[in-house]
Structure formats: structure tokens, C-alpha cells
Design an enzyme around this catalytic site. Sequence first.
Site, PDB file in Angstrom:
ATOM      1  N   LYS A  40       0.694  -1.155   0.189  1.00 46.92           N
ATOM      2  CA  LYS A  40      -0.044  -0.152   0.080  1.00 46.92           C
ATOM      3  C   LYS A  40       0.784   1.330  -0.068  1.00 46.92           C
ATOM      4  O   LYS A  40       0.815   2.096  -0.722  1.00 46.92           O
ATOM      5  CB  LYS A  40      -0.738  -0.002   1.387  1.00 46.92           C
ATOM      6  CG  LYS A  40      -1.607   1.254   1.562  1.00 46.92           C
ATOM      7  CD  LYS A  40      -2.484   1.325   2.708  1.00 46.92           C
ATOM      8  CE  LYS A  40      -1.884   1.880   4.012  1.00 46.92           C
ATOM      9  NZ  LYS A  40      -1.604   3.389   4.416  1.00 46.92           N
ATOM     10  N   ASN A  41       1.726   1.380   1.007  1.00 50.26           N
ATOM     11  CA  ASN A  41       2.674   2.704   1.103  1.00 50.26           C
ATOM     12  C   ASN A  41       3.385   2.873  -0.040  1.00 50.26           C
ATOM     13  O   ASN A  41       3.924   4.004  -0.540  1.00 50.26           O
ATOM     14  CB  ASN A  41       3.318   2.706   2.271  1.00 50.26           C
ATOM     15  CG  ASN A  41       2.089   2.713   3.694  1.00 50.26           C
ATOM     16  OD1 ASN A  41       1.102   3.031   3.291  1.00 50.26           O
ATOM     17  ND2 ASN A  41       2.854   2.390   4.710  1.00 50.26           N
ATOM     18  N   ARG A 112      -4.266  10.229   2.886  1.00 50.70           N
ATOM     19  CA  ARG A 112      -2.903  10.552   3.493  1.00 50.70           C
ATOM     20  C   ARG A 112      -2.052  11.105   2.168  1.00 50.70           C
ATOM     21  O   ARG A 112      -1.581  12.237   2.186  1.00 50.70           O
ATOM     22  CB  ARG A 112      -1.960   9.859   4.450  1.00 50.70           C
ATOM     23  CG  ARG A 112      -1.032  10.555   5.098  1.00 50.70           C
ATOM     24  CD  ARG A 112      -1.497  11.405   6.023  1.00 50.70           C
ATOM     25  NE  ARG A 112      -0.171  12.461   6.573  1.00 50.70           N
ATOM     26  CZ  ARG A 112      -0.621  13.718   6.858  1.00 50.70           C
ATOM     27  NH1 ARG A 112      -1.862  14.206   7.056  1.00 50.70           N
ATOM     28  NH2 ARG A 112       0.426  14.636   7.304  1.00 50.70           N
ATOM     29  N   CYS A 136      -5.561   8.435   8.497  1.00 46.18           N
ATOM     30  CA  CYS A 136      -6.055   8.198   9.742  1.00 46.18           C
ATOM     31  C   CYS A 136      -5.496   9.000  10.746  1.00 46.18           C
ATOM     32  O   CYS A 136      -4.505   9.720  10.697  1.00 46.18           O
ATOM     33  CB  CYS A 136      -5.242   6.724   9.987  1.00 46.18           C
ATOM     34  SG  CYS A 136      -5.770   5.400   9.244  1.00 46.18           S
ATOM     35  N   ARG A 141       0.210  14.877  12.429  1.00 46.70           N
ATOM     36  CA  ARG A 141       1.142  14.546  11.098  1.00 46.70           C
ATOM     37  C   ARG A 141       1.609  15.618  10.336  1.00 46.70           C
ATOM     38  O   ARG A 141       0.977  15.972   9.272  1.00 46.70           O
ATOM     39  CB  ARG A 141       0.256  13.488  10.447  1.00 46.70           C
ATOM     40  CG  ARG A 141      -0.228  12.348  11.083  1.00 46.70           C
ATOM     41  CD  ARG A 141      -1.021  11.479  10.409  1.00 46.70           C
ATOM     42  NE  ARG A 141      -0.099  10.509   9.535  1.00 46.70           N
ATOM     43  CZ  ARG A 141      -0.548   9.599   8.713  1.00 46.70           C
ATOM     44  NH1 ARG A 141      -1.948   9.133   8.844  1.00 46.70           N
ATOM     45  NH2 ARG A 141       0.020   8.869   8.052  1.00 46.70           N
ATOM     46  N   PRO A 142       2.682  16.404  10.829  1.00 43.72           N
ATOM     47  CA  PRO A 142       3.073  17.665  10.046  1.00 43.72           C
ATOM     48  C   PRO A 142       3.628  17.410   8.832  1.00 43.72           C
ATOM     49  O   PRO A 142       3.968  16.160   8.459  1.00 43.72           O
ATOM     50  CB  PRO A 142       4.026  18.278  11.190  1.00 43.72           C
ATOM     51  CG  PRO A 142       4.717  17.072  11.883  1.00 43.72           C
ATOM     52  CD  PRO A 142       3.195  16.080  11.741  1.00 43.72           C
ATOM     53  N   ILE A 143       3.787  18.472   7.934  1.00 42.76           N
ATOM     54  CA  ILE A 143       4.414  18.205   6.660  1.00 42.76           C
ATOM     55  C   ILE A 143       5.356  19.337   6.510  1.00 42.76           C
ATOM     56  O   ILE A 143       5.828  19.776   5.210  1.00 42.76           O
ATOM     57  CB  ILE A 143       3.248  18.016   5.356  1.00 42.76           C
ATOM     58  CG1 ILE A 143       2.451  19.122   5.491  1.00 42.76           C
ATOM     59  CG2 ILE A 143       2.527  16.989   5.325  1.00 42.76           C
ATOM     60  CD1 ILE A 143       1.791  19.682   4.045  1.00 42.76           C
ATOM     61  N   ASP A 144       5.980  19.749   7.441  1.00 36.73           N
ATOM     62  CA  ASP A 144       6.881  20.842   7.440  1.00 36.73           C
ATOM     63  C   ASP A 144       8.266  20.289   6.925  1.00 36.73           C
ATOM     64  O   ASP A 144       8.956  21.329   6.031  1.00 36.73           O
ATOM     65  CB  ASP A 144       7.319  21.299   8.872  1.00 36.73           C
ATOM     66  CG  ASP A 144       7.835  20.166   9.716  1.00 36.73           C
ATOM     67  OD1 ASP A 144       6.957  19.175   9.796  1.00 36.73           O
ATOM     68  OD2 ASP A 144       8.903  20.235  10.389  1.00 36.73           O
ATOM     69  N   GLN A 145       8.497  19.059   7.017  1.00 43.23           N
ATOM     70  CA  GLN A 145       9.719  18.532   6.136  1.00 43.23           C
ATOM     71  C   GLN A 145       9.561  18.510   4.678  1.00 43.23           C
ATOM     72  O   GLN A 145      10.442  18.861   3.836  1.00 43.23           O
ATOM     73  CB  GLN A 145      10.290  17.419   6.764  1.00 43.23           C
ATOM     74  CG  GLN A 145      10.643  17.322   8.302  1.00 43.23           C
ATOM     75  CD  GLN A 145      11.641  18.216   8.514  1.00 43.23           C
ATOM     76  OE1 GLN A 145      12.762  18.321   8.010  1.00 43.23           O
ATOM     77  NE2 GLN A 145      11.297  19.186   9.668  1.00 43.23           N
ATOM     78  N   ASP A 324       3.486   0.717  11.941  1.00 40.69           N
ATOM     79  CA  ASP A 324       2.148   0.116  11.560  1.00 40.69           C
ATOM     80  C   ASP A 324       1.795  -1.416  12.021  1.00 40.69           C
ATOM     81  O   ASP A 324       1.023  -1.748  11.799  1.00 40.69           O
ATOM     82  CB  ASP A 324       2.313   0.076   9.845  1.00 40.69           C
ATOM     83  CG  ASP A 324       2.496   1.561   9.325  1.00 40.69           C
ATOM     84  OD1 ASP A 324       2.300   2.507   9.961  1.00 40.69           O
ATOM     85  OD2 ASP A 324       3.013   1.696   7.892  1.00 40.69           O
ATOM     86  N   ILE A 346       6.853   6.737  17.027  1.00 45.68           N
ATOM     87  CA  ILE A 346       6.658   7.568  15.863  1.00 45.68           C
ATOM     88  C   ILE A 346       5.173   8.376  15.878  1.00 45.68           C
ATOM     89  O   ILE A 346       5.369   9.518  15.535  1.00 45.68           O
ATOM     90  CB  ILE A 346       6.442   6.673  14.561  1.00 45.68           C
ATOM     91  CG1 ILE A 346       7.622   5.659  14.611  1.00 45.68           C
ATOM     92  CG2 ILE A 346       6.251   7.504  13.138  1.00 45.68           C
ATOM     93  CD1 ILE A 346       8.930   6.172  14.083  1.00 45.68           C
ATOM     94  N   ARG A 416      -9.172   0.285   3.917  1.00 43.40           N
ATOM     95  CA  ARG A 416      -8.098   1.214   3.252  1.00 43.40           C
ATOM     96  C   ARG A 416      -6.759   0.669   2.936  1.00 43.40           C
ATOM     97  O   ARG A 416      -6.181   1.063   1.941  1.00 43.40           O
ATOM     98  CB  ARG A 416      -7.805   2.377   4.087  1.00 43.40           C
ATOM     99  CG  ARG A 416      -9.129   3.424   4.216  1.00 43.40           C
ATOM    100  CD  ARG A 416      -8.854   4.409   5.168  1.00 43.40           C
ATOM    101  NE  ARG A 416      -7.769   5.166   4.603  1.00 43.40           N
ATOM    102  CZ  ARG A 416      -7.411   6.362   5.186  1.00 43.40           C
ATOM    103  NH1 ARG A 416      -7.976   6.741   6.066  1.00 43.40           N
ATOM    104  NH2 ARG A 416      -6.400   6.939   4.641  1.00 43.40           N
TER     105      ARG A 416
END
Length: 435
Positions: A40-41, A112, A136, A141-145, A324, A346, A416
Site C-alpha cells: 500500500k505505502n 494521506r 488516519c 502529522r505535520p508536513i513541515d519537512q 504500522d 513515531i 483502506r
Amino acid sequence: MVIANRLYVSIERTGNIKMSKLLIEGGYKLKGKVNIGGFKNAAVAIIPAAIIAGDKCIIENLPNIDDVHALENILQQMGTDAKFDPDKKTMFIDSSKIESCHANYDVAKELRASYYLLGAGLGRFKKAKVAFPGGCDIGSRPIDQHIKGFEALGAKVKINHGIIEVEAEELIGTEIYLDVASVGATINIMMAAVRAKGKTIIENAAKEPHIVDVANFLNSMGADIKGAGTDVIRIYGVEKMKGSTYSVIPDQIEAGTYMVMTAATGGDVIIDNVIPKHLEPITAKLKEMGVKIKEYGESLRVVADSPLKKVNIKTLVYPGFPTDLQQPIAALLTIAKGTSIVTETIYEGRFKHVDELKRMGAKIKVDGRIAVIEGVEGLSGAKVKATDLRAGAALVVAALIADGTTEISNVHYIDRGYEIIEEKLLGLGAKIKRE
Ligand code: EPU
């Protein structure tokens, strides 16, 4: 007419999924062979990445899960010719006619991975517009990076009314040091950088198997990426890319979940179509618990014929124990002899399965990011609800163990990420049905 049909399919799908429940009668040993689907990922990154070449791609070995259907829908809404064939597990993507990369809230909220359209759009058009992604609820779940990487490459990033807009006059290769080894940021930066001018170096890159898979796919389209799978990735910008046919690697998390389910029922199962190397963190822990595991090239045999022992788990980035699989293995530890300690490093919100497991008789105490699990003799079936994808998998594990019937609601979370879960479990002798 085409649009109307598509809408009908999507409403019908969502309706069915949201209402369905899994009923599982526990106590049956799993036996036989299960075939693991595509990862999936990796799939959810490779599908958006396919638009970068502006050509025809065929992606094979895709899992038949809701996240893949959601991405097919997003690509179609963008005007891409995308068609997923669930029987062949293949998606055809022709992005030659699109001129922009834009995903609105209604579609982006579904998963996501819609954030990968930012990197893919930058790679293809030097711009993209995507609503904040869904996914989920397992903590912040930041996206700053991701944003730091895009900006370092020369893009301007604006966030307005829940929409992230990225745009660059020119993308120029540079050095980017990630503050956290983020899977999403590593992949997004690779996708943005493949057609940038010059060399981009990502330091402290994530090393998960799907980083390598996405890099291999991008390279198959003509990109020049070296070092994926290590913590320094070098991307040499290329001017042109072309379409390709590519097969996604097997899902290590789905495989790990079936290994845990086998151990939970005292079963004997061949987990087929896997890369055993990717499963080492879970294999090592299950062996420590007393489960016998043998490797055969592309499959593993899992035999659980002795009492389970307690173990401690700490989630870490690859090759550490994957977050996970923390929830599924926590369900298994509820019946191991002794007290196990699970530390989640995490995602701070990844203990939502605990209250549901307690309804089934588990003894668990959570303090911040640590769960203390005291093994009990057995669990008992109850009505429970999945709160996120892997919490749902944990409840399936618990239900297979439990005495009596467990009714799991919110099955759409499980759908999902786990393809045809009831069919696979029925094939292994579980008593499971969807209502
Ligand atoms: N993080 C930041 N800033 C960022 C990005 C991440 O601080 O810009 C932090 C996160 O808060 C988290 C850690 O870094 O604490 C790791 O996040 P990462 O970016 O690696 O995760 P992700 O890309 O959001 C993917 C998978 C997750 C999986 C993680 C870790 C997808 C779509 N999602 O998420 O999968 O848990 O990597 O391996 O690929 C799942 O399959 O159930 C799932 C949640």
C-alpha cells in the site's frame, strides 16, 4: 455520462463500506497459504509519481484497497486517463493530456497520500495545488519537512483556505537535511527533484523499502536517483522522462499482520509472495515470542505450536520495528505469558485500539507513549470499533483469539489497507463474514 457513472460507483462503494461490519468467531487455527498483495505505502506514492513523465504508465501488483481506488478517482478528476483493473491488479495511467495538478478537498481528504501530488506536480509542471490531505487520525502529522524540501528546491509554498499551493519558476538541485527521517518528505522531495537542474542530496533520508521502490519506479521512467535505501539519496536532475511498466513490491505490513494472526490462533500458515528481508523486524520479535518461522525464498512458513512469551516492542524507523505493526502485535501480546512493554515513538496517537481491546478482556495500561500489557488467559468476543487502519487490524487479531463472536464496525478503515481481508481469512479457515 461517464462522469455520472463514476459518481454512482463511488457513492455505492462508500455507502457499502461505511455501513459494513465484520463478524468473527474466534478460536479457529489458521492453516494453509495466503498470498500477499502489493505494498500500500509504495503504491500510494507510485501512482501519483506516474504523472511526472507525462506519458503512459502501467503499474502492476497493486493492492485492491480503497486507497488505490481513491487515487484512481483523484487522477481521473484531474483529467488523467487512469483505469484500475482490480482483477489484474494493474492501473493504466496516461497523463499526457493534463496541464496541471490540482486535487480539491473532496478527493484529497480521502487519504494521506494525496500529498504526493505536490511533489509529483512540482516534478511535472513546477506547480501543484492540493487540499490538505486526510488519512488516519494517529496523532499530529505535520508536513513541515516536505515544505522545507520544496522551498529548498526553489518553490514558493502558500497555504490558503486549506489548500497547499506550490510553485517554482525553476527547480534547482540543492542539499536538504531532514530533521526527521520522514517517509513522506523523502518521497515527495525525490519526486520534485527528478527534473530539477543539477544535483539534489537528501540527508537523513528515510530508508523504508518503499523509498527504494518509488526510486526504482522513477528510475524506470528515466530519472537518475542513487542511494535510495540509505540515509543519503542523490538525485541528478534529468530533462526528459518516459512512461514505464512497473511492478510494486509486496506489502510487508500486510504480511506481518498475517504472521501475527497465525501466531494468535496457534496456526500454521505459508505467507506467500513476500521479501523476507523486509520482514526481519517482525520475524525477530515473533521468534522471541516462541513462534517458529522458516524462510523459503519468496515465502515464509509461520508455525505457532507453543505458548507465547512476552516481549518488549519499540517502534522505530526502518529497519526498526514498524509503527504500522505495533497495533496488531499489541493485540497478540494480550495473551502472551508475562508483561510486555510497547513503546510507540513515531505517532503519539497510536493507542486508540487499547480501549477496544480492553472491552474484550485485555489488561493494558497506557501512559503517554508506553503501553504495559499484562498477558491474560484469553479474550472474549465483544462489539468493538476500528478507529484507524492498523487499530482495525489489531481488532481482527483479537477477534481471531477471542472466545465467541466479535463484531467489528468502521470496517472502512480496514478496507483502506487490507485487500479482501475476509476472503483471505476464510481461505485460511477463519470464521468471518461481512454484513
Ligand atoms: N514528521 C514531521 N514532519 C514532517 C513529516 C513527518 O515531523 O514533515 C514526523 C511525523 O509526525 C511522524 C514521523 O515524522 O512522527 C514519521 O512520519 P512519516 O513522514 O515517515 O510518515 P508518513 O509519510 O506520514 C508513512 C505511511 C504511514 C507509516 C509511516 C511510517 C503512507 C501514506 N503512510 O506516513 O502508514 O506509518 O510512513 O512508516 O505511506 C499506515 O499504513 O497505517 C500508515 C499510517
